[in-house]
Structures are given as C-alpha cells and as structure tokens.
Design a protein around this motif. Sequence first.
Motif, PDB file in Angstrom:
ATOM      1  N   THR A  33      94.101 -42.509  27.594  1.00 48.49           N
ATOM      2  CA  THR A  33      93.247 -42.759  26.533  1.00 48.49           C
ATOM      3  C   THR A  33      92.137 -41.741  26.289  1.00 48.49           C
ATOM      4  OG1 THR A  33      93.161 -45.052  27.201  1.00 48.49           O
ATOM      5  CG2 THR A  33      91.207 -44.385  25.923  1.00 48.49           C
ATOM      6  N   ILE A  34      92.157 -41.319  24.951  1.00 44.76           N
ATOM      7  CA  ILE A  34      91.182 -40.096  24.375  1.00 44.76           C
ATOM      8  C   ILE A  34      89.958 -40.819  23.628  1.00 44.76           C
ATOM      9  CG2 ILE A  34      90.880 -38.125  23.244  1.00 44.76           C
ATOM     10  CD1 ILE A  34      93.946 -37.565  23.551  1.00 44.76           C
ATOM     11  N   TYR A  35      88.663 -40.248  24.205  1.00 46.14           N
ATOM     12  CA  TYR A  35      87.677 -40.797  23.576  1.00 46.14           C
ATOM     13  C   TYR A  35      86.948 -39.727  22.559  1.00 46.14           C
ATOM     14  CZ  TYR A  35      87.643 -44.161  27.541  1.00 46.14           C
ATOM     15  OH  TYR A  35      88.045 -45.131  28.364  1.00 46.14           O
ATOM     16  N   LYS A  81      87.075 -50.482  16.321  1.00 44.66           N
ATOM     17  CA  LYS A  81      88.035 -50.982  17.251  1.00 44.66           C
ATOM     18  C   LYS A  81      88.991 -49.816  17.844  1.00 44.66           C
ATOM     19  CE  LYS A  81      88.213 -55.633  15.499  1.00 44.66           C
ATOM     20  NZ  LYS A  81      88.948 -56.776  15.189  1.00 44.66           N
ATOM     21  N   GLU A  82      89.679 -50.026  19.095  1.00 46.34           N
ATOM     22  CA  GLU A  82      90.533 -48.958  19.574  1.00 46.34           C
ATOM     23  C   GLU A  82      91.644 -48.816  18.617  1.00 46.34           C
ATOM     24  OE1 GLU A  82      93.559 -50.577  22.500  1.00 46.34           O
ATOM     25  OE2 GLU A  82      91.463 -50.575  23.503  1.00 46.34           O
ATOM     26  N   SER A  83      92.064 -47.709  18.724  1.00 50.74           N
ATOM     27  CA  SER A  83      93.383 -47.394  17.613  1.00 50.74           C
ATOM     28  C   SER A  83      94.418 -46.383  18.528  1.00 50.74           C
ATOM     29  CB  SER A  83      93.152 -46.869  16.490  1.00 50.74           C
ATOM     30  OG  SER A  83      94.198 -46.380  15.875  1.00 50.74           O
ATOM     31  N   ASN A  84      95.155 -45.699  17.775  1.00 53.46           N
ATOM     32  CA  ASN A  84      96.245 -44.917  18.593  1.00 53.46           C
ATOM     33  C   ASN A  84      96.538 -43.780  17.917  1.00 53.46           C
ATOM     34  OD1 ASN A  84      97.667 -46.402  16.566  1.00 53.46           O
ATOM     35  ND2 ASN A  84      99.615 -45.490  17.497  1.00 53.46           N
ATOM     36  N   LEU A  85      96.956 -42.737  18.540  1.00 49.36           N
ATOM     37  CA  LEU A  85      97.120 -41.491  18.162  1.00 49.36           C
ATOM     38  C   LEU A  85      98.851 -41.047  18.214  1.00 49.36           C
ATOM     39  CD1 LEU A  85      96.767 -38.647  16.618  1.00 49.36           C
ATOM     40  CD2 LEU A  85      95.966 -37.749  18.869  1.00 49.36           C
ATOM     41  N   LEU A  86      99.549 -40.682  17.102  1.00 45.29           N
ATOM     42  CA  LEU A  86     100.690 -40.196  17.294  1.00 45.29           C
ATOM     43  C   LEU A  86     100.960 -38.853  16.707  1.00 45.29           C
ATOM     44  CD1 LEU A  86     103.876 -41.236  18.142  1.00 45.29           C
ATOM     45  CD2 LEU A  86     104.237 -41.739  15.858  1.00 45.29           C
ATOM     46  N   THR A  90     106.948 -29.406  16.458  1.00 45.70           N
ATOM     47  CA  THR A  90     107.629 -28.785  15.369  1.00 45.70           C
ATOM     48  C   THR A  90     109.193 -28.837  16.115  1.00 45.70           C
ATOM     49  OG1 THR A  90     106.932 -26.637  16.487  1.00 45.70           O
ATOM     50  CG2 THR A  90     106.150 -27.152  14.388  1.00 45.70           C
ATOM     51  N   ASN A  91     109.122 -29.082  17.324  1.00 48.19           N
ATOM     52  CA  ASN A  91     110.310 -29.161  18.164  1.00 48.19           C
ATOM     53  C   ASN A  91     110.806 -30.583  18.247  1.00 48.19           C
ATOM     54  OD1 ASN A  91     110.794 -26.361  18.366  1.00 48.19           O
ATOM     55  ND2 ASN A  91     109.638 -26.385  20.254  1.00 48.19           N
ATOM     56  N   GLY A  92     110.156 -31.511  17.771  1.00 52.83           N
ATOM     57  CA  GLY A  92     110.615 -32.877  17.704  1.00 52.83           C
ATOM     58  C   GLY A  92     109.743 -33.792  18.922  1.00 52.83           C
ATOM     59  N   SER A  93     109.158 -33.048  19.766  1.00 52.61           N
ATOM     60  CA  SER A  93     108.363 -33.573  20.563  1.00 52.61           C
ATOM     61  C   SER A  93     107.300 -34.582  20.115  1.00 52.61           C
ATOM     62  CB  SER A  93     107.874 -32.743  21.598  1.00 52.61           C
ATOM     63  OG  SER A  93     108.718 -32.084  22.152  1.00 52.61           O
ATOM     64  N   ILE A  94     107.384 -35.933  21.029  1.00 54.37           N
ATOM     65  CA  ILE A  94     106.369 -37.054  20.343  1.00 54.37           C
ATOM     66  C   ILE A  94     105.266 -37.234  21.503  1.00 54.37           C
ATOM     67  CG2 ILE A  94     106.456 -39.213  20.009  1.00 54.37           C
ATOM     68  CD1 ILE A  94     109.238 -39.242  18.930  1.00 54.37           C
ATOM     69  N   PHE A  95     104.083 -37.287  21.353  1.00 48.13           N
ATOM     70  CA  PHE A  95     103.154 -37.417  22.063  1.00 48.13           C
ATOM     71  C   PHE A  95     102.016 -38.706  21.430  1.00 48.13           C
ATOM     72  CE2 PHE A  95     103.982 -33.184  21.960  1.00 48.13           C
ATOM     73  CZ  PHE A  95     104.203 -32.779  23.181  1.00 48.13           C
ATOM     74  N   SER A  96     102.015 -39.578  22.305  1.00 46.08           N
ATOM     75  CA  SER A  96     101.204 -40.827  21.915  1.00 46.08           C
ATOM     76  C   SER A  96      99.868 -40.915  22.889  1.00 46.08           C
ATOM     77  CB  SER A  96     102.178 -41.961  21.852  1.00 46.08           C
ATOM     78  OG  SER A  96     101.505 -43.294  21.154  1.00 46.08           O
ATOM     79  N   TYR A  97      98.744 -41.674  22.055  1.00 50.46           N
ATOM     80  CA  TYR A  97      97.615 -41.901  23.148  1.00 50.46           C
ATOM     81  C   TYR A  97      96.906 -43.024  22.311  1.00 50.46           C
ATOM     82  CZ  TYR A  97      98.839 -37.202  24.463  1.00 50.46           C
ATOM     83  OH  TYR A  97      99.418 -36.022  25.097  1.00 50.46           O
ATOM     84  N   ILE A  98      96.033 -43.574  23.380  1.00 44.68           N
ATOM     85  CA  ILE A  98      95.163 -44.741  22.776  1.00 44.68           C
ATOM     86  C   ILE A  98      93.877 -44.125  22.507  1.00 44.68           C
ATOM     87  CG2 ILE A  98      93.756 -46.688  23.530  1.00 44.68           C
ATOM     88  CD1 ILE A  98      96.761 -47.427  23.197  1.00 44.68           C
ATOM     89  N   LEU A  99      93.119 -44.501  21.326  1.00 47.55           N
ATOM     90  CA  LEU A  99      91.915 -43.806  21.010  1.00 47.55           C
ATOM     91  C   LEU A  99      90.660 -44.922  21.121  1.00 47.55           C
ATOM     92  CD1 LEU A  99      92.997 -41.924  17.633  1.00 47.55           C
ATOM     93  CD2 LEU A  99      93.046 -41.069  20.253  1.00 47.55           C
ATOM     94  N   MET A 100      89.686 -44.408  21.614  1.00 48.94           N
ATOM     95  CA  MET A 100      88.563 -45.139  21.887  1.00 48.94           C
ATOM     96  C   MET A 100      87.304 -44.481  21.382  1.00 48.94           C
ATOM     97  SD  MET A 100      89.377 -47.777  24.950  1.00 48.94           S
ATOM     98  CE  MET A 100      87.914 -48.836  24.611  1.00 48.94           C
ATOM     99  N   TYR A 101      86.353 -45.187  20.611  1.00 53.44           N
ATOM    100  CA  TYR A 101      84.972 -44.390  20.416  1.00 53.44           C
ATOM    101  C   TYR A 101      84.085 -44.679  21.568  1.00 53.44           C
ATOM    102  CZ  TYR A 101      80.612 -43.616  18.347  1.00 53.44           C
ATOM    103  OH  TYR A 101      79.312 -43.244  18.145  1.00 53.44           O
TER     104      TYR A 101
END
Length: 289
Positions: A33-35, A81-86, A90-101
């Motif tokens: 989770t990233i705030y 409300k909480e959300s997400n980040l995708l 450039t090499n196709g790597s995928i990173f995903s996180y939960i976002l909160m205020y």
Amino acid sequence: MKKHLFISGLLIIVGFANLAAQEIKVQNPVLDTIYANEHKNVALFFPEPIRQGITGAEDFVFTYNREQYQHLGLLQATPGKESNLLVIGTNGSIFSYILMYSERLDQLNYFISDSGKIGNENPEFNEEHKDVALISATKTEEVLADKEPYYQNFSSYILRSKRKIGNIQAAQENVFLKVENIVFHRDELYFVLKINNRSSIDYDLSLLDISVETRKKGKKKSMQKLIQEPVFRYQVPEKVAKGKISRFVYVLPKFSIAEDKVVVIDLKEQNGERDIKLKVKRKFINNPN
C-alpha cells in the motif's frame, strides 16, 4: 485394493489442489500500500523506465514523462476511497499497488527493486532482445502518443484541489469571471477558471481567449496582442444558467511574460454585450502553483 485406489486418488486431488493454490498465490500476490495526499509529491523510482501508469480512480493522479521514458513517477491524491495503481515498464514488467489517501505521510520516496514486479506482460520475454524491444516500444509510443486522456485526468484532479492563486476576477452586470488557480505541470500551464452567473438571465458563451498583450511606449500608445492557443479545454460550458456556477480548465503551452506585458482573458457573450476583460498580472504567470 479399492481402499488403496481411493487413497491414491485422494492424494492426487490434494496434490492438484495444492498446485492450484500455489498458482492462485502467484497470480494474486499481496500488494503493498502506498499513501499519498494533495500537499506533497510521493516519488516512485522503478527499476526500468515507465511506459504506462494507470490509477483506478480520479482521486489519485500518477504522472510520468510520456515523451521521454524515465524511471520516476509522481503520485498525488485527494480525499476518497482506496484505489490501485498499475505500472508497466518498457521491458513489460508489471507493478501493482494499493493506493490510499492519508493526511500524514511517513514515506515520500519509494525505490522499487526488480523483485517488486508481479509479472511481465510477455511471459516469454527474451533478455537477448531487450534493447530491440525498448527501441520498438519507444517508436510505437511516439507514434501513438495521445495526451488528451492525460490532460483530462490532471484537469479533473486540479478542479478538485483546494489550492488557489490570488484574487483575480472581473465582472459585468452580475456575471463574474475568476481565475481560481494557475498550475504549472510538466510543459503546460493549467488555468482553472470560474464563471459565476448571479444575474437573472442565462449567459451564453461566444468565445473565451487568453492572450499576451504588450503595451508599446511612446506618444502613440497601443497594444500588441498575441493569442495563446490552448492545447486542451476541459469542461468548458456553452451556457451558464442564471444563478449557476461553472468551473473549467484551459491548458496552454508553458510561457512567461516580461514586465511590460500582461495576460488578458477575454470572455464574450453570444447575442449579448456582457463581455468581460480580465487582466492577470505577471507575478501570477511567472510564479504559478
């Protein structure tokens, strides 16, 4: 014999169930989770340049350089409300996180390692062709680059922001034109404008121009006018009904002005004479938010 077959079959089923559970765990990893908030930039440094970044809600804005790939992305948020980040590299790597205020931010910089990725958009990606893929992706992005979704997303964000810049307004017969904010972001100036129609008649817009005017010195004083063409307009109304308020955004290429110049916003009414001329001083243009 039957009992032995039953036990063997049960062990096989359990084995497949364990494999399936492991597969589900790989496909659905626990996300960090990233705030973020609207007061500070949260910096995310990825192990490879960012090709695409998407948030799940407009309360969160993730900005990155779309013209020249960089490892840095910036995150801001407004209450919601909480959300997400995708993020896709450039090499196709995928990173995903939960976002909160959060009003309080304990961490402003995230240095993400290669192990932080949850997968690759091309599972058969070949390291030998990494440079070729990067060049190809760069060319494709340059050809297909479309800034409108980005302008729209950021314009929506600053319309919800509470930040203001001075008290810049003018009026004509109970119709008020105001510059609420001027935001410099990347290579553009975002003008947050508001029309407040306190009159008893609807206000139909004919045009709204933003220009730079230069006052010539000498006996014959005159004004030289240069219109600044917007690269994007967001939620500009055709009509502001009586008693109503409309807020919208003009996005202009970045510019600054000298001491002998002033920015003028011309608002003209269609089939009417309630035209408004609003002057914006140099200090607001050269020192935006």
